[in-house]
Design an enzyme around this catalytic site. Structure first.
Site, PDB file in Angstrom:
ATOM      1  N   SER A   1      15.950   3.295   4.605  1.00  0.00           N
ATOM      2  CA  SER A   1      15.774   4.721   4.280  1.00  0.00           C
ATOM      3  C   SER A   1      16.458   5.556   5.356  1.00  0.00           C
ATOM      4  O   SER A   1      16.534   5.135   6.528  1.00  0.00           O
ATOM      5  CB  SER A   1      14.283   5.073   4.258  1.00  0.00           C
ATOM      6  OG  SER A   1      14.112   6.469   4.315  1.00  0.00           O
TER       7      SER A   1
ATOM      8  N   GLY B   1       9.260  -5.697  -5.378  1.00  0.00           N
ATOM      9  CA  GLY B   1       8.909  -4.358  -5.864  1.00  0.00           C
ATOM     10  C   GLY B   1       9.751  -3.924  -7.045  1.00  0.00           C
ATOM     11  O   GLY B   1      10.296  -2.821  -7.052  1.00  0.00           O
TER      12      GLY B   1
ATOM     13  N   GLY C   1      13.782  -8.262 -19.481  1.00  0.00           N
ATOM     14  CA  GLY C   1      13.768  -9.720 -19.595  1.00  0.00           C
ATOM     15  C   GLY C   1      13.694 -10.399 -18.232  1.00  0.00           C
ATOM     16  O   GLY C   1      13.873 -11.612 -18.121  1.00  0.00           O
TER      17      GLY C   1
ATOM     18  N   ARG D   1       8.652  -0.766 -10.524  1.00  0.00           N
ATOM     19  CA  ARG D   1       8.865   0.685 -10.684  1.00  0.00           C
ATOM     20  C   ARG D   1      10.095   1.115  -9.875  1.00  0.00           C
ATOM     21  O   ARG D   1      10.609   0.357  -9.069  1.00  0.00           O
ATOM     22  CB  ARG D   1       7.634   1.455 -10.171  1.00  0.00           C
ATOM     23  CG  ARG D   1       6.400   1.226 -11.016  1.00  0.00           C
ATOM     24  CD  ARG D   1       5.192   1.997 -10.508  1.00  0.00           C
ATOM     25  NE  ARG D   1       4.658   1.477  -9.268  1.00  0.00           N
ATOM     26  CZ  ARG D   1       4.493   2.178  -8.146  1.00  0.00           C
ATOM     27  NH1 ARG D   1       4.829   3.450  -8.104  1.00  0.00           N
ATOM     28  NH2 ARG D   1       3.995   1.621  -7.062  1.00  0.00           N
TER      29      ARG D   1
ATOM     30  N   LYS E   1      11.604   1.419   8.783  1.00  0.00           N
ATOM     31  CA  LYS E   1      12.944   1.415   8.190  1.00  0.00           C
ATOM     32  C   LYS E   1      14.045   1.330   9.261  1.00  0.00           C
ATOM     33  O   LYS E   1      15.088   0.707   9.031  1.00  0.00           O
ATOM     34  CB  LYS E   1      13.130   2.661   7.322  1.00  0.00           C
ATOM     35  CG  LYS E   1      12.209   2.697   6.099  1.00  0.00           C
ATOM     36  CD  LYS E   1      12.424   1.512   5.174  1.00  0.00           C
ATOM     37  CE  LYS E   1      11.673   1.646   3.866  1.00  0.00           C
ATOM     38  NZ  LYS E   1      11.917   0.526   2.937  1.00  0.00           N
TER      39      LYS E   1
ATOM     40  N   ASN F   1      13.136  -4.850  -1.415  1.00  0.00           N
ATOM     41  CA  ASN F   1      13.028  -3.441  -1.836  1.00  0.00           C
ATOM     42  C   ASN F   1      11.612  -2.882  -1.726  1.00  0.00           C
ATOM     43  O   ASN F   1      11.446  -1.684  -1.497  1.00  0.00           O
ATOM     44  CB  ASN F   1      13.528  -3.325  -3.288  1.00  0.00           C
ATOM     45  CG  ASN F   1      13.077  -2.037  -3.943  1.00  0.00           C
ATOM     46  OD1 ASN F   1      13.669  -0.967  -3.720  1.00  0.00           O
ATOM     47  ND2 ASN F   1      12.009  -2.098  -4.733  1.00  0.00           N
TER      48      ASN F   1
ATOM     49  N   TYR G   1       6.665   5.075   8.785  1.00  0.00           N
ATOM     50  CA  TYR G   1       7.720   4.731   7.815  1.00  0.00           C
ATOM     51  C   TYR G   1       9.080   4.629   8.526  1.00  0.00           C
ATOM     52  O   TYR G   1       9.843   3.689   8.303  1.00  0.00           O
ATOM     53  CB  TYR G   1       7.735   5.793   6.732  1.00  0.00           C
ATOM     54  CG  TYR G   1       8.676   5.541   5.586  1.00  0.00           C
ATOM     55  CD1 TYR G   1       8.427   4.523   4.665  1.00  0.00           C
ATOM     56  CD2 TYR G   1       9.804   6.337   5.397  1.00  0.00           C
ATOM     57  CE1 TYR G   1       9.286   4.304   3.592  1.00  0.00           C
ATOM     58  CE2 TYR G   1      10.658   6.135   4.323  1.00  0.00           C
ATOM     59  CZ  TYR G   1      10.399   5.112   3.423  1.00  0.00           C
ATOM     60  OH  TYR G   1      11.254   4.902   2.361  1.00  0.00           O
ATOM     61  N   ALA G   2       9.362   5.615   9.392  1.00  0.00           N
ATOM     62  CA  ALA G   2      10.642   5.622  10.116  1.00  0.00           C
ATOM     63  C   ALA G   2      10.771   4.382  10.992  1.00  0.00           C
ATOM     64  O   ALA G   2      11.842   3.751  11.048  1.00  0.00           O
ATOM     65  CB  ALA G   2      10.741   6.881  10.974  1.00  0.00           C
TER      66      ALA G   2
HETATM   67  P1  NAP Z   1       7.995   3.191  -5.773  1.00  0.00           P
HETATM   68  O1  NAP Z   1       8.498   3.825  -7.006  1.00  0.00           O
HETATM   69  O2  NAP Z   1       6.729   3.666  -5.153  1.00  0.00           O
HETATM   70  O3  NAP Z   1       7.875   1.604  -6.057  1.00  0.00           O
HETATM   71  C1  NAP Z   1       7.469   0.760  -5.028  1.00  0.00           C
HETATM   72  C2  NAP Z   1       7.596  -0.680  -5.475  1.00  0.00           C
HETATM   73  O4  NAP Z   1       7.170  -1.516  -4.380  1.00  0.00           O
HETATM   74  C3  NAP Z   1       6.686  -1.007  -6.644  1.00  0.00           C
HETATM   75  O5  NAP Z   1       7.304  -1.983  -7.439  1.00  0.00           O
HETATM   76  C4  NAP Z   1       5.443  -1.570  -5.956  1.00  0.00           C
HETATM   77  O6  NAP Z   1       4.680  -2.459  -6.750  1.00  0.00           O
HETATM   78  C5  NAP Z   1       6.082  -2.330  -4.806  1.00  0.00           C
HETATM   79  N1  NAP Z   1       5.131  -2.511  -3.720  1.00  0.00           N
HETATM   80  C6  NAP Z   1       4.553  -1.547  -2.949  1.00  0.00           C
HETATM   81  N2  NAP Z   1       3.700  -2.103  -2.084  1.00  0.00           N
HETATM   82  C7  NAP Z   1       3.740  -3.444  -2.299  1.00  0.00           C
HETATM   83  C8  NAP Z   1       3.076  -4.559  -1.726  1.00  0.00           C
HETATM   84  N3  NAP Z   1       2.198  -4.421  -0.730  1.00  0.00           N
HETATM   85  N4  NAP Z   1       3.363  -5.786  -2.199  1.00  0.00           N
HETATM   86  C9  NAP Z   1       4.256  -5.946  -3.206  1.00  0.00           C
HETATM   87  N5  NAP Z   1       4.906  -4.947  -3.807  1.00  0.00           N
HETATM   88  C10 NAP Z   1       4.642  -3.708  -3.357  1.00  0.00           C
HETATM   89  O7  NAP Z   1       9.070   3.243  -4.606  1.00  0.00           O
HETATM   90  P2  NAP Z   1      10.636   3.514  -4.645  1.00  0.00           P
HETATM   91  O8  NAP Z   1      10.839   4.937  -4.411  1.00  0.00           O
HETATM   92  O9  NAP Z   1      11.263   2.848  -5.808  1.00  0.00           O
HETATM   93  O10 NAP Z   1      11.060   2.768  -3.295  1.00  0.00           O
HETATM   94  C11 NAP Z   1      11.650   1.486  -3.281  1.00  0.00           C
HETATM   95  C12 NAP Z   1      12.187   1.234  -1.887  1.00  0.00           C
HETATM   96  O11 NAP Z   1      13.140   2.241  -1.573  1.00  0.00           O
HETATM   97  C13 NAP Z   1      11.119   1.303  -0.792  1.00  0.00           C
HETATM   98  O12 NAP Z   1      11.380   0.338   0.184  1.00  0.00           O
HETATM   99  C14 NAP Z   1      11.299   2.697  -0.237  1.00  0.00           C
HETATM  100  O13 NAP Z   1      10.854   2.773   1.087  1.00  0.00           O
HETATM  101  C15 NAP Z   1      12.790   2.857  -0.359  1.00  0.00           C
HETATM  102  N6  NAP Z   1      13.222   4.245  -0.361  1.00  0.00           N
HETATM  103  C16 NAP Z   1      12.798   5.118  -1.314  1.00  0.00           C
HETATM  104  C17 NAP Z   1      13.221   6.438  -1.257  1.00  0.00           C
HETATM  105  C18 NAP Z   1      12.805   7.467  -2.277  1.00  0.00           C
HETATM  106  O14 NAP Z   1      13.107   8.649  -2.064  1.00  0.00           O
HETATM  107  N7  NAP Z   1      12.156   7.108  -3.358  1.00  0.00           N
HETATM  108  C19 NAP Z   1      14.073   6.861  -0.244  1.00  0.00           C
HETATM  109  C20 NAP Z   1      14.490   5.955   0.714  1.00  0.00           C
HETATM  110  C21 NAP Z   1      14.068   4.647   0.634  1.00  0.00           C
HETATM  111  P3  NAP Z   1       3.483  -1.879  -7.693  1.00  0.00           P
HETATM  112  O15 NAP Z   1       4.174  -1.206  -8.844  1.00  0.00           O
HETATM  113  O16 NAP Z   1       2.712  -3.075  -8.123  1.00  0.00           O
HETATM  114  O17 NAP Z   1       2.703  -0.928  -6.855  1.00  0.00           O
END
Ligand code: NAP
Length: 244
Positions: A136, A11, A50, A14, A153, A84, A149-150
């Site tokens: 998380s 992932g 890169g 983004r 994680k 991730n 989700y909980a």
């Molecule tokens: P995000 O901006 O939505 O990005 C999610 C990433 O995961 C993207 O690169 C996406 O790829 C990839 N992804 C999603 N579903 C996938 C699948 N089925 N197969 C392969 N790749 C997949 O999320 P984020 O906020 O950066 O979160 C990253 C991690 O941190 C996650 O595990 C999330 O649970 C955790 N987290 C986030 C937060 C928060 O507040 N943001 C808090 C706690 C934990 P595409 O771009 O191709 O969709």
């Protein structure tokens, strides 16, 4: 700091994943990252960093094995895996279709299992390696509307500890980073009112940045954390540190 290191970040197109790719690249690692649906975002990460992009859905066991095999064949090994990639599909349990439950568990937990399983063999041959799982705070404290989700994680944190116990004696360190609320696409769609409520609970009164999470991932991936094994490092601006 990561010269000659080969890293695989799931992932990385983004959000937090992209920040991890940026951090690792800035420290001179060779980085492969996966994505699923956002090709343009993945290409942007490539242009910015890169890193090498690989289309690899978390749910596709064969693609995951192939991805790991290809990298090992090309680079000789994988030193760092960052699990991730993750999704949310929030909703109250009463109204949650099993598919929504299952999709989140499969992406966040089973995907991490698949990647960890695929890298363990080459890491064991090398007698070294690092795995960092991005969990998380939802896995630590109750947040209504996030049972799926909980569960994913919380299980990922438990998975981290048990895998660390298995692999620690073999020279492979497994840890988790546990972010609170972070400014990414995932939280951008959060309703304003919920956002305000959550902000009020965070001691520093702001969401974290992807870079702040990447810094913790980077630390746990580096030799600076060589004596840290099986831990879950919370990075949440104090959200879960107090009840006041
Ligand atoms: P995000 O901006 O939505 O990005 C999610 C990433 O995961 C993207 O690169 C996406 O790829 C990839 N992804 C999603 N579903 C996938 C699948 N089925 N197969 C392969 N790749 C997949 O999320 P984020 O906020 O950066 O979160 C990253 C991690 O941190 C996650 O595990 C999330 O649970 C955790 N987290 C986030 C937060 C928060 O507040 N943001 C808090 C706690 C934990 P595409 O771009 O191709 O969709």
């Amino acid at each position: 700091m990561f010269s000659n290191k080969i890293a695989l970040v799931t992932g990385g197109s983004r959000g937090i994943g992209r920040a991890v790719v940026e951090d690792f690249r800035a420290k001179h690692a060779t980085v492969y990252f996966t994505y699923h649906r956002h090709e343009e975002a993945a290409e942007e990460t490539v242009q910015k960093t890169g890193g090498h992009k690989v289309l690899c859905p978390q749910g596709d066991a064969e693609a995951i094995e192939r991805t790991v095999e290809d990298i090992v064949q090309r680079e000789g090994r994988i030193d760092i895996l960052v699990n991730n990639a993750g999704i949310t599909a929030d909703g109250y349990l009463m109204m949650m279709p099993f598919d929504e439950w299952n999709k989140v568990l499969d992406t966040n937990l089973n995907g991490a299992f698949r990647f960890a399983k695929a890298v363990v063999r080459p890491m064991m041959s090398a007698q070294k390696g690092v795995i960092v799982n991005v969990a998380s705070v939802s896995g630590l404290v109750g947040i209504g509307g996030q049972t799926n989700y909980a569960a994913s994680k919380g299980a990922l944190i438990a998975f981290t500890r048990s895998l660390a116990a298995e692999l620690g004696p073999r020279g492979i360190r497994v840890n988790a980073v546990v972010p609170g609320f972070v400014e990414t696409d995932m939280t951008a769609r959060m309703p304003r009112q919920i956002k305000q409520q959550n902000l009020a609970r965070i001691l520093v009164k702001r969401f974290g940045t992807p870079r702040e999470i990447a810094a913790a991932v980077s630390f746990l991936s580096s030799e600076d954390s060589s004596y840290i094994i099986g831990q879950a490092l919370v990075v949440d601006g104090g959200l879960t540190s107090t009840v006041a």
